[in-house]
Design a protein around this motif. Structure first.
Motif, mmCIF file in Angstrom:
data_model
loop_
_atom_site.group_PDB
_atom_site.id
_atom_site.type_symbol
_atom_site.label_atom_id
_atom_site.label_comp_id
_atom_site.label_asym_id
_atom_site.label_seq_id
_atom_site.Cartn_x
_atom_site.Cartn_y
_atom_site.Cartn_z
ATOM 1 N N LEU A 440 53.499 48.082 18.273
ATOM 2 C CA LEU A 440 53.290 46.841 19.011
ATOM 3 C C LEU A 440 53.170 45.637 18.101
ATOM 4 O O LEU A 440 53.126 44.495 18.566
ATOM 5 C CB LEU A 440 52.029 46.955 19.868
ATOM 6 C CG LEU A 440 52.113 47.986 20.982
ATOM 7 C CD1 LEU A 440 50.760 48.151 21.634
ATOM 8 C CD2 LEU A 440 53.126 47.553 22.017
ATOM 9 N N GLY A 441 53.075 45.875 16.799
ATOM 10 C CA GLY A 441 53.026 44.742 15.878
ATOM 11 C C GLY A 441 51.631 44.313 15.479
ATOM 12 O O GLY A 441 51.432 43.202 15.022
ATOM 13 N N LEU B 440 58.311 43.102 13.684
ATOM 14 C CA LEU B 440 57.214 43.668 14.467
ATOM 15 C C LEU B 440 56.250 42.609 14.982
ATOM 16 O O LEU B 440 55.359 42.904 15.764
ATOM 17 C CB LEU B 440 56.435 44.679 13.614
ATOM 18 C CG LEU B 440 57.226 45.918 13.225
ATOM 19 C CD1 LEU B 440 56.437 46.741 12.239
ATOM 20 C CD2 LEU B 440 57.534 46.748 14.450
ATOM 21 N N GLY B 441 56.427 41.383 14.524
ATOM 22 C CA GLY B 441 55.577 40.310 15.046
ATOM 23 C C GLY B 441 54.343 40.031 14.213
ATOM 24 O O GLY B 441 53.396 39.444 14.707
ATOM 25 N N LEU C 440 57.930 37.286 19.590
ATOM 26 C CA LEU C 440 57.604 38.276 18.559
ATOM 27 C C LEU C 440 56.151 38.731 18.633
ATOM 28 O O LEU C 440 55.751 39.657 17.933
ATOM 29 C CB LEU C 440 57.878 37.693 17.180
ATOM 30 C CG LEU C 440 59.333 37.405 16.883
ATOM 31 C CD1 LEU C 440 59.454 36.672 15.568
ATOM 32 C CD2 LEU C 440 60.122 38.695 16.812
ATOM 33 N N GLY C 441 55.359 38.068 19.466
ATOM 34 C CA GLY C 441 53.970 38.515 19.626
ATOM 35 C C GLY C 441 52.986 37.801 18.725
ATOM 36 O O GLY C 441 51.891 38.305 18.505
ATOM 37 N N LEU D 440 53.111 42.257 24.179
ATOM 38 C CA LEU D 440 53.679 41.438 23.103
ATOM 39 C C LEU D 440 53.068 41.754 21.750
ATOM 40 O O LEU D 440 53.522 41.259 20.730
ATOM 41 C CB LEU D 440 53.470 39.959 23.419
ATOM 42 C CG LEU D 440 54.218 39.451 24.637
ATOM 43 C CD1 LEU D 440 53.799 38.040 24.947
ATOM 44 C CD2 LEU D 440 55.707 39.500 24.384
ATOM 45 N N GLY D 441 52.007 42.551 21.750
ATOM 46 C CA GLY D 441 51.429 42.946 20.470
ATOM 47 C C GLY D 441 50.277 42.082 20.012
ATOM 48 O O GLY D 441 49.937 42.076 18.838
#
Ligand code: CA
Lengths: 509, 509, 509, 509
Positions: A440-441, B440-441, C440-441, D440-441
């Motif tokens: 999920l980052g 991945l953010g 991208l979060g 979204l992380g």
């Protein structure tokens, strides 16, 4: 869900019964939501927040550290002499005036401290582990990590009073606790604080001067309960400092905000009425499911929906029983408390079960929502979507197995390589959660890199490439392919008689 | 894996042998997991955490800075006089009482300091680089970045004692270190601390007053080892401050928690037994693979699974050999130590190899898990999924090459544009990791924007558009397409005799 | 790239020329990479880091604030009297001893301060804006936001010395600066500091006591340059405090680490050689492309690859020219400097162009890498992948237009609703970057929620639903579909003669 | 949009009218963008930032806490005596000199404080809730959470002056406020501050010494408005401290930067002209749409584009009306203010409506942009893409319903299990936003884990698996499948006469 199977021949009748069932089910769901939403409120969060900030974020006088940041035994005393005492006893207003006698004993002037706080410690014996022969001459005492069998139950220090003599779990009427490092028994060396600031400060000073905490100490508990009459909530507070065998101190805590006295205001009585209706519904469903089980025998249990029904009923029954037990138990405790206001009263286990009760109810509501899907396929689009999910379930499950083998292999690798350095990989479970979070980052690459400058980045890039770039896309491929198939199948079928038609027909009459 | 190829004709026999192999393999895997999980524990993380917090987060007396935040040479002395000395010598209890003589020399009262800590510095000569002719009159001395050939080996300052005279790597029996900025040799100017707080403080004061650190100093090491008898773990600590040629100070550190004495408790002996079984397994596989190699010659090495087998066996052998070496070496060191408790004992390289050993074992387990996939295709869904992955491997690899060309072009661009300003792009590797993390953010857009207000955002948006929006989706397209093909292929095949059938048959007998 | 078009008939010959071209191109690319990687190093990042931490993170004596956190005019004086003076003049060693005369004037004892630092301010006139008639009686002076035409050029305060009398951009030989709030001209009121700590402190004290900064002040610059002979790098530092018309202070800064003197060490001369080869390559390509242009006329410019070639050549030429200019200019500056060591020397614009030069070179390398794709389709998989990308380019571009219309509509909505409250939406560009980052979060939902408790969450959810859930998937759908098509097309073609065959054939001979 | 439907027969004519409509629409859009972009500027953000940092980040003298971190009633007085007074009254320059009389009353020397600040509190009665019978003897007073009906309107403390006697919403001409915990009425106990620092400090001291805040206090407001003549902006500031029934304090705030006086500079008058043109456009569209409604009757409302038109027109009309009202109201307020400079002037509700006006305008622009899609399908690629989106809208909506049932079930589960512990789940809405953010992380796994060590991770993993891995991919499957269909359909159609052809034809003539 009796009629569903029997009436397949006549689709119109089938829809009629489905609709009736659906309407009843929606009423049930609404009642259930009222009961559960009536059970919680944002106020409970604010209560937890206010109490936890008071004790966890209060700064020590000299080092400006807080309970959260505690790292040594000395810090515990800094906490006890500073934020703890200041947080427990509010004897002055902001302008320096003393509060009146009526107002004594309230935290934030609002939250009655029930009884007195209690400090409890557990120790291990100094021969609880074996020193390797090479060091046998050098190192005389060895204190193992905590285990109930290794407990030191000998009196020590001043040798008198409960603080210096061991009391067992039964004597204290206590219960165990699952800490961060170990699970602890309910006994130990116990010291109650007083009802005034000056006395409590003195008590703590005596403990500190006589080295109450020593190398054998493995954990220390601070327990107390506050009650806020304005909003009729209890907050059961436990502050915990674990002293691992490595040295140092690991703080943890639980603030359980619970509504132990349930029926006071008018709203409470409305919820009570809903609860009664809910019980009736449960009885109705019990009878219905009972009849079905008698009829279908074992094949009844092959349906996912039936198992869901059974689960909901079982949880509901347990909750109802607990509700009664709680009411009795609380009355009991309060009576004791009002008789002996200077004693410690243990709400710990009661609050624990109340939290379990709340969670069980929450899970029940979740199951109840999932069951809505049983009734949802009343038009073509919905059928198409829900049958896509149903049809790809087997493939998805198969792939999930493959996915998780790779996933667990990565988790084990991460745990073994980075486990001693990085918190996120410090146990196998943590490694699993961390790998999920990477997808999920949400992760800390720099920690990984710092733990191992060669393997850290390689591990990270391999994981992202194989799991994020490649494997994750398989889920999509499976769903995508199944959807195309289902859509092709459905468009080739003749149109069945649908709910929409039923309404149309009814409208035309 | 001998039988697999030979018995293709008879599918039933094939399944039987596969199943037998699988069962043996699972036993092997279980033993392997026991051995590796027995090797680590969460305690090790807590040990690292407790020790690193003590030295890295202890605040300097005046500036409230910590080791982590060190930026100047002066900060090093603040650290040495404050958190270092306070962390190493625990001579008082929290109530101010002195600890007893038996308890002296323990960090956190629990962790024995083995021998004495050692401070070591490396310097470069003042003529180690050429000053540009324009500045030649102005700038007299030039100290280059560290390189072994540029080392200053002349005595300086007080000119006496090991602190002021150079000793080579051989004399010190030391080893090199790979720092953040450079790799350092094992020699240098060395000062051992004492076993008491007062003496050590004096030693440090003398060094500081005589300008031990000067413009030529490029790195300073603080080395010591602690042993915790409670949990039988060593923590080998190295604190490092690099002084780059730019001025300023860059701190780094390593805390290696290792189990150098392996067999003490009952659990340890159980692990030992498992290790013995594991060795037997390895011998068994060695024989088997040897036979296969003799039979298939070079074609043996064309199979991915065979190479995996070989890798596992090689790693296992290396680990076994190291295990023996470690036991001998540790005994040796401890004997020296117990004879001369006031000397520095070097566990640095031993702990390094122990960490390499752990990593090697971890990687071996990972390979062992991957091999499970060889046996997994026992039902249709699984076959379908694993052959999808196998079939698209070539296309994926091809695309990965194209993907990485673009990726590396972006990495180089980022490194060249932002490298002097942004930590995440400060080297080519960092740029690569950062670009992965952006996908991945996890990134810091503001730093990019601050480094270059025009190119920063453009770079970011182009990268996200081309790589995240477009290229990443190609992976999916490849997998998706292959999955559809495989599914079509398989559904057109006649059903093969499957594992499930085998069990069904056995059951019917 | 001459031969490519002509030889389509003879595929074998075509492959031969392609291969030759490829080999030449790879040599070119390698040279180019050596040149650019030789241009930067991690040391440059450390230099920037060390210098910026010194000035930006040094704490003020009383408020413990830093340059980064500056909010008022008063903070500027706190900075100037504390971290600035302490950072510029290192006149004592860590043990309190004075540094020798030779060592005076070095920051961190290593970095020579070139000339003296200069402080410069720009002001606006007190009648630079119109006060609304309702307030005309109340509010007498109005100082608009900075614009060059509104500058206050009158002497003020002590009326003597450069600090109190205006000098124009030409007099100062300065250049403009693009700040956070506005673009500033190169003139203003200027005060040079001295070469010793005591004198500089006095200078600053005089300015402060006479209210040098007043309501009209809109920006203040602190400029100086340091040179590190160890690593032969300049760091050109500009600290900027903008005082917007709203009141308050907005700090910003630039630390430009540049290698203005390029050829000193042996490595430098190796890079020089590579640069020479690079120039030869460029000449070669110039001739080749020239011939092609003459031949194909305008149709030459229709090919994407040709335009790339032209771009690379143009950038290369500009860079070569700048390289010569830089060498001359730096020599000039250094001569001035060595003659008058107490004067301010302006490296600002030189360092700016050096950074532009570096960026241009970086972009050229990126283009050079992209051109690799021209040669990449030498096997079937690669052809398949690259033609997928080529074929879907048009559809992707079409969809990108639609995507960005929605995207910009969301950006404008966010800017207008949250612009006054949330930094991430404080300008239209920021809103665009923020929306990209949300995908991208990386975003701050709580700020959005706090800015507008109703519209914030609605905006966020709508954006995520429409853009992340729906539109983003269109990119995938387009790529996925095109890939299927291309794969089908290619598998229906007969196998062409491939590079692999070429090698195979060569091998068989 | 009159002509669109009528001219289907003649495609060429259709394109001609479409193009004309499009051109007109683009002019309209440009005007609209000028108007809205002219309404805001980055300066507004800086103004908000500067003012909010001044009051929210100013540190208390003793505890170094800030307004943002406030947790007790005592903190309020620390704030009032420190950052509030220091922030409101700037009576000295940075060198200690007093400012001149003309310059008195300006925050940051630039921002005129309009009138005087006002402090207002609301209280509840001490019998506002029922204490449970068990505690009835112990707990005498019960102060419920705030509700208008429970307000304590009795005089208290010194019993004289507005600070100690209640005034109703009408008397104060105030308005309600929607706080974090509750909605508050506009009445209460009110204290105006003075125009000098010394007087205001005295006023606050008197309130504090007489316990102005007590257990019944539920909220305290600090209101004031500043005006910056340089940039012609008002900043309407409200600082809010809520005292929940749980004890403790919850701070919140609003800083509304608004341009209440709109037409001062030349640019303002240009915007005014654009606004006039915009009104003309709106009148034109009103007539057009009116004609269409008359013609098509109810079927007019079936088109999505027509409803969009109606919405835009309605919002435009409301905004125009408000614009006139605002101008009148501001004039009124300013007249009052200039007459009585020592009184409090309430810009609160005016600024609120201005913000609503801005938001309405922003939403209108968004709708206007969406309408661009009506005209966009002028070439084949665009048609293909927009018809994909249109065709899958129904399926997407159907799936969105299913998605949100699961989503809401998860949200309810999270709220009930973690609601009392975790801020992100502390209300049902927050739970929904949090689940969106997890996709979204952007989330805090550790908080979830700490709230419930068993259910936290299970909940997280189940959510990610079912929603992120499985359900989210359904959106893609739907879009992907529809795109393939649409592409197949379109390629089978004969080429229609397109816009491109129209231009080509025009060019050939
Ligand atoms: Ca993400």
């Amino acid at each position: 869900t009796r009629h569903t199977e029997e009436t397949k021949e006549n689709r119109e009748l089938h829809i009629k019964t489905t609709l009736r069932e659906l309407v009843i089910y929606i009423v049930f769901l609404v009642i259930l939501c009222i009961v559960t939403f009536g059970m919680t409120s944002s106020t409970m969060y604010y209560y937890t927040k206010v109490m936890s900030e008071l004790f966890l974020d209060g700064q020590f006088k000299d080092t400006k550290n807080t309970f959260r940041g505690m790292t040594t035994m000395h810090d515990f005393w800094r906490f006890a002499e500073g934020p703890l005492i200041d947080g427990l006893y509010w004897e002055k207003w902001y302008n320096g005036r003393n509060v009146s006698d009526d107002e004594l004993g309230y935290i934030f002037y609002e939250n009655k401290l029930l009884g007195v706080p209690r400090i409890r410690q557990l120790k291990v014996r100094n021969d609880s582990c074996t020193v390797h022969e090479d060091f046998a001459n050098e190192i005389k005492a060895c204190y193992d990590a905590y285990a109930e069998t290794l407990e030191d139950q000998n009196s020590f220090g001043l040798m008198n009073g409960s603080a210096w003599t061991y009391q067992s779990e039964e004597e204290l009427d206590g219960s165990g606790h699952w800490g961060l490092i170990s699970s602890y028994a309910g006994g130990g060396f116990v010291q109650n604080l007083a009802t005034t600031k000056a006395q409590s400060r003195h008590t703590i000073e005596v403990l500190k001067q006589n080295l109450w905490l020593d190398r054998g100490t493995r954990v220390i508990f601070i327990d107390f309960t506050v009650y806020n009459a304005n909003i009729n909530l209890f907050c059961v507070i436990r502050l915990l400092v674990e002293f691992p065998a490595t040295g140092g101190a690991i703080p943890s805590w639980s603030f359980r905000t619970v509504k132990l006295i349930r029926y006071v205001t008018a709203t409470d009585y409305f919820i009570m009425a809903c609860e009664a209706i809910f019980i009736l519904f449960i009885l109705y469903y019990m009878v219905e499911e009972g009849l079905e089980i008698r009829k279908h025998k074992l094949s009844y249990f092959k349906s996912f929906w039936n198992i869901l029904d059974i689960l909901v009923i079982i949880i509901a029954c347990c909750c109802a029983v607990f509700n009664i037990y709680r009411t009795i138990e609380v009355n009991d405790k309060l009576d004791t408390l009002l008789d002996q206001p200077d004693e410690y009263v243990d709400f710990e286990s009661l609050s624990y079960w109340q939290v379990v009760f709340n969670s069980a109810l929450a899970i029940m509501v979740f199951f109840a929502w999932v069951k809505v899907f049983k009734y949802i396929s009343f038009n073509k689009t919905m059928t198409q979507l829900s049958s896509t999910l149903a049809r790809c379930a087997k493939d998805l499950a198969g792939f999930a197995v493959m996915f998780f083998i790779i996933f667990l292999a990565f988790a084990q690798l991460g745990y073994l390589i980075f486990g001693t350095q990085v918190k996120d990989f410090s146990s196998f479970e943590n490694a699993i959660f961390t790998l999920f979070r990477i997808i999920l980052g949400d992760f800390n690459f720099h920690e990984l890199e710092q733990a191992n400058r060669v393997l850290g980045p390689i591990y990270f890039i391999l994981y992202v490439f194989f799991v994020f770039f490649v494997l994750l896309n398989m889920f999509l491929a499976i769903i995508n392919d199944t959807y195309s198939e289902v859509k092709a199948d459905i468009s080739s079928q003749k149109n069945e008689f649908e709910v929409a038609d039923y309404f149309k027909k009814g409208y035309q009459k």
